[in-house]
Design an enzyme around this catalytic site. Structure first.
Site, PDB file in Angstrom:
ATOM      1  N   GLU A 129       0.683  -1.474  -0.503  1.00 36.02           N
ATOM      2  CA  GLU A 129      -0.128   0.065   0.240  1.00 36.02           C
ATOM      3  C   GLU A 129       0.566   1.361   0.284  1.00 36.02           C
ATOM      4  O   GLU A 129       1.911   1.135   0.281  1.00 36.02           O
ATOM      5  CB  GLU A 129      -1.023  -0.094   1.196  1.00 36.02           C
ATOM      6  CG  GLU A 129      -1.736  -1.148   1.341  1.00 36.02           C
ATOM      7  CD  GLU A 129      -2.804  -1.433   2.248  1.00 36.02           C
ATOM      8  OE1 GLU A 129      -2.945  -0.333   3.299  1.00 36.02           O
ATOM      9  OE2 GLU A 129      -3.674  -1.832   2.932  1.00 36.02           O
ATOM     10  N   PRO A 130       0.688   2.389  -0.062  1.00 33.61           N
ATOM     11  CA  PRO A 130       0.902   4.020  -0.025  1.00 33.61           C
ATOM     12  C   PRO A 130       1.655   3.897   0.312  1.00 33.61           C
ATOM     13  O   PRO A 130       2.929   4.274   0.580  1.00 33.61           O
ATOM     14  CB  PRO A 130       0.024   4.516  -0.692  1.00 33.61           C
ATOM     15  CG  PRO A 130      -0.917   3.878  -1.646  1.00 33.61           C
ATOM     16  CD  PRO A 130      -1.383   2.730  -0.827  1.00 33.61           C
ATOM     17  N   PHE A 158       2.204  -0.341  -6.781  1.00 35.91           N
ATOM     18  CA  PHE A 158       2.948  -1.007  -7.434  1.00 35.91           C
ATOM     19  C   PHE A 158       2.965  -2.757  -7.222  1.00 35.91           C
ATOM     20  O   PHE A 158       3.519  -4.022  -7.825  1.00 35.91           O
ATOM     21  CB  PHE A 158       4.776  -1.260  -6.240  1.00 35.91           C
ATOM     22  CG  PHE A 158       5.260   0.307  -5.564  1.00 35.91           C
ATOM     23  CD1 PHE A 158       5.205   1.245  -5.845  1.00 35.91           C
ATOM     24  CD2 PHE A 158       5.395  -0.325  -4.321  1.00 35.91           C
ATOM     25  CE1 PHE A 158       5.669   2.181  -5.990  1.00 35.91           C
ATOM     26  CE2 PHE A 158       5.886   0.720  -3.539  1.00 35.91           C
ATOM     27  CZ  PHE A 158       5.669   2.452  -4.358  1.00 35.91           C
ATOM     28  N   GLU A 243       7.785 -17.607  -2.983  1.00 36.76           N
ATOM     29  CA  GLU A 243       7.841 -15.799  -3.691  1.00 36.76           C
ATOM     30  C   GLU A 243       9.213 -15.401  -4.524  1.00 36.76           C
ATOM     31  O   GLU A 243      10.030 -15.191  -5.092  1.00 36.76           O
ATOM     32  CB  GLU A 243       6.941 -15.295  -3.588  1.00 36.76           C
ATOM     33  CG  GLU A 243       7.033 -13.440  -3.548  1.00 36.76           C
ATOM     34  CD  GLU A 243       6.033 -12.152  -3.566  1.00 36.76           C
ATOM     35  OE1 GLU A 243       5.885 -12.122  -3.458  1.00 36.76           O
ATOM     36  OE2 GLU A 243       4.990 -13.326  -3.258  1.00 36.76           O
ATOM     37  N   GLN A 337      30.189  -2.686 -17.821  1.00 29.90           N
ATOM     38  CA  GLN A 337      31.015  -2.418 -17.858  1.00 29.90           C
ATOM     39  C   GLN A 337      31.839  -2.107 -19.356  1.00 29.90           C
ATOM     40  O   GLN A 337      32.827  -1.805 -20.120  1.00 29.90           O
ATOM     41  CB  GLN A 337      31.792  -1.943 -16.409  1.00 29.90           C
ATOM     42  CG  GLN A 337      33.525  -1.048 -16.611  1.00 29.90           C
ATOM     43  CD  GLN A 337      33.312   0.251 -16.496  1.00 29.90           C
ATOM     44  OE1 GLN A 337      32.366   0.913 -15.999  1.00 29.90           O
ATOM     45  NE2 GLN A 337      34.262   0.991 -16.546  1.00 29.90           N
TER      46      GLN A 337
HETATM   47  C1  LIG Z   1       8.069  -2.446 -10.022  1.00 27.11           C
HETATM   48  C2  LIG Z   1       7.379  -3.609  -9.045  1.00 27.11           C
HETATM   49  C3  LIG Z   1       6.738  -4.342  -8.574  1.00 27.11           C
HETATM   50  C4  LIG Z   1       6.096  -4.596  -7.953  1.00 27.11           C
HETATM   51  N1  LIG Z   1       5.104  -5.889  -7.215  1.00 27.11           N
HETATM   52  C5  LIG Z   1       4.089  -5.957  -6.656  1.00 27.11           C
HETATM   53  C6  LIG Z   1       3.256  -6.353  -6.989  1.00 27.11           C
HETATM   54  O1  LIG Z   1       2.385  -6.979  -7.405  1.00 27.11           O
HETATM   55  N2  LIG Z   1       2.526  -6.538  -5.899  1.00 27.11           N
HETATM   56  C7  LIG Z   1       2.601  -6.280  -4.503  1.00 27.11           C
HETATM   57  O2  LIG Z   1       1.695  -6.539  -3.365  1.00 27.11           O
HETATM   58  N3  LIG Z   1       4.270  -4.909  -4.367  1.00 27.11           N
HETATM   59  C8  LIG Z   1       4.229  -5.237  -5.548  1.00 27.11           C
HETATM   60  N4  LIG Z   1       5.916  -4.671  -5.245  1.00 27.11           N
HETATM   61  C9  LIG Z   1       6.055  -4.463  -3.896  1.00 27.11           C
HETATM   62  C10 LIG Z   1       7.332  -4.403  -2.594  1.00 27.11           C
HETATM   63  O3  LIG Z   1       6.942  -5.380  -2.692  1.00 27.11           O
HETATM   64  C11 LIG Z   1       7.793  -3.103  -2.289  1.00 27.11           C
HETATM   65  O4  LIG Z   1       8.443  -2.170  -2.629  1.00 27.11           O
HETATM   66  C12 LIG Z   1       8.730  -3.598  -0.814  1.00 27.11           C
HETATM   67  O5  LIG Z   1       8.269  -4.496  -0.387  1.00 27.11           O
HETATM   68  C13 LIG Z   1       9.149  -3.014  -0.252  1.00 27.11           C
HETATM   69  O6  LIG Z   1       8.133  -1.670   0.215  1.00 27.11           O
HETATM   70  P1  LIG Z   1       7.790   0.132  -0.019  1.00 27.11           P
HETATM   71  O7  LIG Z   1       8.578   0.157  -1.472  1.00 27.11           O
HETATM   72  O8  LIG Z   1       6.583   0.040   0.680  1.00 27.11           O
HETATM   73  O9  LIG Z   1       9.109   0.274   0.920  1.00 27.11           O
HETATM   74  P2  LIG Z   1       9.443   0.474   2.856  1.00 27.11           P
HETATM   75  O10 LIG Z   1       8.715  -0.592   3.301  1.00 27.11           O
HETATM   76  O11 LIG Z   1       8.856   2.163   2.393  1.00 27.11           O
HETATM   77  O12 LIG Z   1      11.022   0.729   2.947  1.00 27.11           O
HETATM   78  C14 LIG Z   1      11.609   1.877   2.452  1.00 27.11           C
HETATM   79  C15 LIG Z   1      12.923   1.581   2.408  1.00 27.11           C
HETATM   80  O13 LIG Z   1      13.550   1.643   4.282  1.00 27.11           O
HETATM   81  C16 LIG Z   1      14.092   0.529   4.451  1.00 27.11           C
HETATM   82  N5  LIG Z   1      12.800  -0.470   5.540  1.00 27.11           N
HETATM   83  C17 LIG Z   1      11.599  -1.165   6.158  1.00 27.11           C
HETATM   84  N6  LIG Z   1      11.701  -1.593   6.271  1.00 27.11           N
HETATM   85  C18 LIG Z   1      12.874  -1.725   7.635  1.00 27.11           C
HETATM   86  C19 LIG Z   1      13.582  -2.473   8.660  1.00 27.11           C
HETATM   87  N7  LIG Z   1      12.943  -2.811   9.702  1.00 27.11           N
HETATM   88  N8  LIG Z   1      15.067  -2.427   9.256  1.00 27.11           N
HETATM   89  C20 LIG Z   1      15.702  -1.929   7.968  1.00 27.11           C
HETATM   90  N9  LIG Z   1      15.435  -1.399   6.846  1.00 27.11           N
HETATM   91  C21 LIG Z   1      13.859  -1.277   7.124  1.00 27.11           C
HETATM   92  C22 LIG Z   1      13.379  -0.963   3.204  1.00 27.11           C
HETATM   93  O14 LIG Z   1      14.375  -1.238   3.382  1.00 27.11           O
HETATM   94  C23 LIG Z   1      14.256   0.613   2.433  1.00 27.11           C
HETATM   95  O15 LIG Z   1      15.416   0.775   1.981  1.00 27.11           O
HETATM   96  C24 LIG Z   1       6.398  -3.690  -6.783  1.00 27.11           C
HETATM   97  C25 LIG Z   1       7.038  -3.091  -6.252  1.00 27.11           C
HETATM   98  C26 LIG Z   1       7.854  -2.426  -7.392  1.00 27.11           C
HETATM   99  C27 LIG Z   1       8.358  -1.453  -7.879  1.00 27.11           C
END
Ligand SMILES: Cc1cc2nc3c(=O)[nH]c(=O)nc-3n(C[C@H](O)[C@H](O)[C@H](O)COP(=O)(O)OP(=O)(O)OC[C@H]3O[C@@H](n4cnc5c(N)ncnc54)[C@H](O)[C@@H]3O)c2cc1C
Length: 388
Positions: A129-130, A158, A243, A337
């Protein structure tokens, strides 16, 4: 190549998938990457060949084959050079419909699993989710029971196959006070009233369709619940093993492809009067990368084997996803590279492979989260049990 994992039948299957990719996929690379999606007809073609239900029951059109057929399939689609294509197809089969196959009711299997295996319906998985990605228990999308319906409100982002997919396996809160114990999985038709979708513009994986999806008072029959109400978080945690293994298998195959393309180029390209393949600085770097790729593949295969034996492999799958996605990124960078300026030109597949590899350490669980999971097991002694 025959091994303790692959027999003659797996090899024949590999040939047939490879032929399909060479004939039906690779020639369309530019078109699909430009159009930012693969055509629905590809799912149907793959469904007709049995590729969309490799490990699923024959009762619903699946092949009922062992995991090694899926390994072969994933390795071959990853060699298409299009991360977007391989993601769209693997999310459909290994992340979105597997829950229905495992714990869905006969009604859900008839209505969604069978057409998805046939390639007639395209599936998405909606967790992120967002405001909640890594922390799945913090999702805000709710499903409130009203008579024979759930009324769903919230947003997902996403979501692969989100804009043109036919249905989604959606994670919702059915008990907002219970944290991880209040999450359920519900199948939602994406053409239901109240669903709106916006396509996202990505850095890579161009041929996969990725969307933000809103749910405004979306009414879904209660029969669309997968398994038990409020058990969804645990179903997800269990399925994340597969997965992450899927991601690792494709990451290794992608890294191997980067190396193959690069080694070929090294022999063709000359500098200072001889092929650049002759320069020790380059050979040593290739040798290092090839060593890591071969070792990674063996670890992934041994994890697959443990998985087939029914072992809980949370640690191994997390290690495999962490190591191989970082490796694929590093190898794509190192290989690019050696293409010099041509590596930066879109006509060369290494350019796309480099761009596509970037998201491997984010999607499906970030590297930081993999380390958290591994740390809990290795440092804290945490143990996981099977859910299904
Ligand atoms: C192209 C693409 C396709 C995708 N497809 C799907 C899909 O089909 N279905 C679906 O549900 N999702 C999908 N995703 C989502 C993806 O699984 C998430 O982007 C991912 O799990 C990370 O969540 P977030 O983007 O909210 O990052 P956040 O959770 O906001 O994390 C931001 C940063 O904080 C770090 N962080 C967070 N918590 C911690 C912690 N406890 N300790 C240290 N670091 C931490 C993370 O590692 C990251 O670097 C997709 C994403 C992309 C980019």
């Amino acid at each position: 190549m025959l091994s303790q994992y692959f027999n003659q039948d797996h090899q024949l299957f590999r040939q047939s998938v490879r032929q399909f990719i060479e004939k039906e996929v690779i020639p369309n690379t530019e078109k699909w990457e430009t159009e930012r999606q693969i055509p629905k007809s590809v799912f149907k073609k793959m469904g007709d060949l049995g590729y969309m239900g490799i490990n699923f029951s024959e009762d619903y059109g699946g092949m009922n084959a062992d995991l090694w057929y899926s390994v072969v399939f994933l390795e071959e689609i990853a060699r298409s050079t299009m991360g977007g294509f391989s993601t769209a197809v693997s999310v459909h089969q290994f992340m979105a419909i597997n829950h229905i196959a495992k714990i869905g009711s006969p009604f859900l299997k008839e209505k969604y699993l069978a057409p998805a295996i046939a390639g007639e319906k395209i599936a998405a998985l909606g967790i992120t989710e967002p405001n909640a990605g890594s922390d799945v228990s913090a999702i805000l999308t709710t499903a409130v029971r009203e008579g024979d319906f759930y009324v769903i409100n919230g947003s997902k982002t996403f979501i692969t196959n989100g804009t043109y997919g036919d249905f989604i396996t959606l994670t919702c809160k059915t008990n907002t006070a219970a944290g991880a114990n209040g999450v359920s999985l519900i199948v939602v038709d994406l053409d239901t009233e109240g669903v709106s979708r916006t396509k996202l513009n990505k850095m890579g994986w161009h041929s996969s369709d990725t969307a933000e999806i809103r749910f405004d008072n979306v009414r879904v029959p209660v029969e669309h619940l997968i398994g038990q109400e409020n058990a969804g978080f645990y179903y997800l945690m269990e399925s994340l093993q597969l997965e992450r293994l899927v991601a690792a298998i494709m990451a290794v195959a992608g890294a191997e492809l980067s190396l193959d393309l690069t080694i070929q180029y090294l022999h063709e390209r000359e500098a200072f009067g001889k092929p650049i393949a002759k320069y020790q600085a380059i050979r040593h770097k290739i040798a290092e990368m090839a060593t890591e790729v071969d070792i990674a593949r063996e670890f992934v295969y041994s994890t697959c084997w443990k998985f087939t034996q029914g072992e809980v492999v949370v640690k191994e799958c997390s290690m495999a996803k962490l190591f191989t996605s970082e490796l694929a990124k590093r190898v794509a960078d190192g290989c690019l590279q050696f293409f010099g300026g041509f590596g930066y030109i879109e006509d060369y597949p290494i350019c796309r492979i480099y761009r596509d590899a970037r998201v491997g350490t984010i999607a499906g669980g970030t590297s930081e989260i993999m380390k958290e999971i591994i740390g809990k097991i290795v440092v804290d002694g945490a143990a996981y049990k099977k859910v299904y």
